[in-house]
Design an enzyme around this catalytic site. Structure first.
Site, PDB file in Angstrom:
ATOM      1  N   HIS A  47       5.723   6.956  -1.696  1.00 29.41           N
ATOM      2  CA  HIS A  47       4.837   7.346  -2.796  1.00 29.41           C
ATOM      3  C   HIS A  47       4.891   6.330  -3.936  1.00 29.41           C
ATOM      4  CE1 HIS A  47       3.133  11.213  -1.662  1.00 29.41           C
ATOM      5  NE2 HIS A  47       4.276  11.486  -1.065  1.00 29.41           N
ATOM      6  N   ASP A  49       5.514   3.154  -3.685  1.00 29.33           N
ATOM      7  CA  ASP A  49       4.818   1.955  -3.231  1.00 29.33           C
ATOM      8  C   ASP A  49       3.302   2.131  -3.238  1.00 29.33           C
ATOM      9  OD1 ASP A  49       7.308   0.820  -2.853  1.00 29.33           O
ATOM     10  OD2 ASP A  49       7.314   1.120  -0.674  1.00 29.33           O
TER      11      ASP A  49
END
Length: 181
Positions: A47, A49
């Site tokens: 999440h 990233d």
């Protein structure tokens, strides 16, 4: 403005919530997840990233009124992900994990409601648009165990309270958002 986005697991509700904020020059992303094991650490990193680099992230699941305030910049939208995880965190922080069978779910729900009521009040006072993401937990079968049944009931009542207070409510199914309020 307070917006609630709900839907089942992997329904596309997060992506829909992000789309609702696509016109905002800045976003404060409030992540309510906690790392309990390697799988959760991997999910959280995924999440992180996926979020745009210019979004500000706050990792917090309690005392959200410290972040969502009347002094927020109206140009910085807020995305809180997710209410269901927040409820889980409050339950497990307040109850003894070794004695789940003895939990007083009425008392635990009262603790959840204190945080949710404070969150609603904070959202109403905040000049920024606030999008809350939650899981719709009431469309499946009745869970087989006591903890899961109580969790479903508490989360369902929390969702009802948030939907009542929200200016807009979206239901996301198979990646398609339908405005229901």
């Amino acid at each position: 403005m307070m917006i609630l986005v709900t839907g089942g697991a992997r329904s596309g509700k997060s992506r829909h919530a992000e789309t609702l904020l696509s016109g905002s020059p800045r976003v404060c992303y409030i992540a309510t997840s906690r790392i309990f094991d390697a799988e959760m650490a991997e999910r959280i990193q995924h999440h992180r990233d996926d979020r745009p680099a210019h979004w500000r992230t706050e990792e917090r699941w309690q005392h959200l009124a410290d972040i969502i305030t009347p002094h927020n910049d109206p140009a910085e939208a807020i995305l809180l992900e997710c209410i269901t995880t927040l409820v889980t965190n409050i339950l497990f922080a307040s109850g003894d994990e070794q004695e789940i069978d003895n939990w007083d779910f009425t008392a635990l729900e009262a603790k959840v409601n204190v945080e949710i009521d404070a969150l609603i009040a904070a959202c109403k006072r905040c000049p920024s648009p606030v999008v809350l993401v939650t899981n719709e937990v009431g469309m499946g079968i009745v869970p087989e165990n006591r903890l899961a049944r109580h969790f479903r009931d508490i989360a369902g009542r929390v969702n009802q309270k948030l939907a009542q207070a929200a200016d807009d409510v979206w239901l996301v199914v198979s990646g398609i958002g339908v405005k229901i309020k």
